[in-house]
Write an enzyme that holds these catalytic residues in place. Structure first.
Site, short mmCIF file in Angstrom:
data_model
loop_
_atom_site.label_atom_id
_atom_site.label_comp_id
_atom_site.label_asym_id
_atom_site.label_seq_id
_atom_site.Cartn_x
_atom_site.Cartn_y
_atom_site.Cartn_z
N HIS A 219 21.59 117.64 48.22
CA HIS A 219 21.63 116.20 48.00
C HIS A 219 22.94 115.80 47.30
O HIS A 219 23.41 114.68 47.46
CB HIS A 219 20.44 115.75 47.14
CG HIS A 219 19.14 115.82 47.86
ND1 HIS A 219 18.38 116.96 47.90
CD2 HIS A 219 18.47 114.89 48.59
CE1 HIS A 219 17.29 116.74 48.61
NE2 HIS A 219 17.32 115.49 49.05
N ASP B 121 17.79 117.67 58.51
CA ASP B 121 17.47 117.06 57.23
C ASP B 121 18.25 115.74 57.20
O ASP B 121 19.06 115.47 58.09
CB ASP B 121 17.86 118.00 56.09
CG ASP B 121 17.05 117.73 54.82
OD1 ASP B 121 16.46 116.65 54.68
OD2 ASP B 121 17.01 118.62 53.94
#
Length: 198
Positions: free
Chosen positions: A87, A153
């Site tokens: 992230h 993702d």
């Protein structure tokens, strides 16, 4: 997942996820991007042991399927030894062949697998798994023989954007690598990209 693996039996986890699946169906949701089959001691992983991960992940998969929900194994090919959180930045990890064990064991039971924004130099020194043709089309499709849907993702994560340079380029490279479905979850990092069209 770590707490489930340490506290409950696989049979109890099956029952829990059958109930979770039933509640998702009631809400009109038909896909659950779970379970995580990474080999890790993180809270999101069942265990470092691939056989334990396989057993508990199978319980999640079967519980969801029996409730009419499509499960998704993630994150191919495993964040177990990742250097950081995708992230925030693009992680790297050494290749661990044991990370494939849960995938090999569960491949025929799942309709969908999610890729990892993770660079494994032994698989592809130039690209993270999501953007890597050798990893997606080569390893997952050809070598393992997975015939289901390969989903990325979220392409809004810093890790993949750090490599691709833009959301648009990440999308193009993911499709060229062999991904079928592009996930765009979380806040946009591209400003007006998600603004309504006139």
């Amino acid at each position: 997942a770590a707490q489930l693996g340490a506290t409950f039996s696989a049979e109890e986890v099956y029952g829990l996820f059958r109930q979770v699946g039933a509640e998702l169906r009631c809400a009109g949701i038909t896909i659950n991007f779970a379970p995580v089959v990474d080999l890790s001691s993180s809270d999101r992983a069942f265990s470092r042991d691939p056989e334990v991960v396989t057993r508990y992940a199978a319980a999640v998969v079967d519980g969801l399927l029996d409730a009419g929900i499509l499960p998704c194994l993630k994150h191919f090919v495993g964040y177990g030894g990742a250097s950081c959180d995708a992230h925030a930045s693009l992680p790297t990890a050494e290749w661990d062949p044991d990370a494939l064990i849960p995938y090999r064991n569960l491949l025929d039971r799942v309709p969908m697998i999610m890729t990892a924004h993770l660079r494994i130099p032994d698989l592809d020194p130039n690209h993270c798994v999501t953007l890597s043709h050798p990893s997606v089309s080569g390893l997952l499709r050809e070598e393992l023989g997975f015939q289901g849907v390969i989903v990325t993702d979220s392409l809004t994560m810093h890790g993949v954007l750090e490599e691709a340079g833009s959301l648009e380029e990440a999308a193009i490279q993911a499709l060229e690598a062999g991904c079928d479905l592009l996930l765009l979850g979380g806040p946009s990092l591209q400003g007006d990209l998600f603004e309504p069209l006139d």
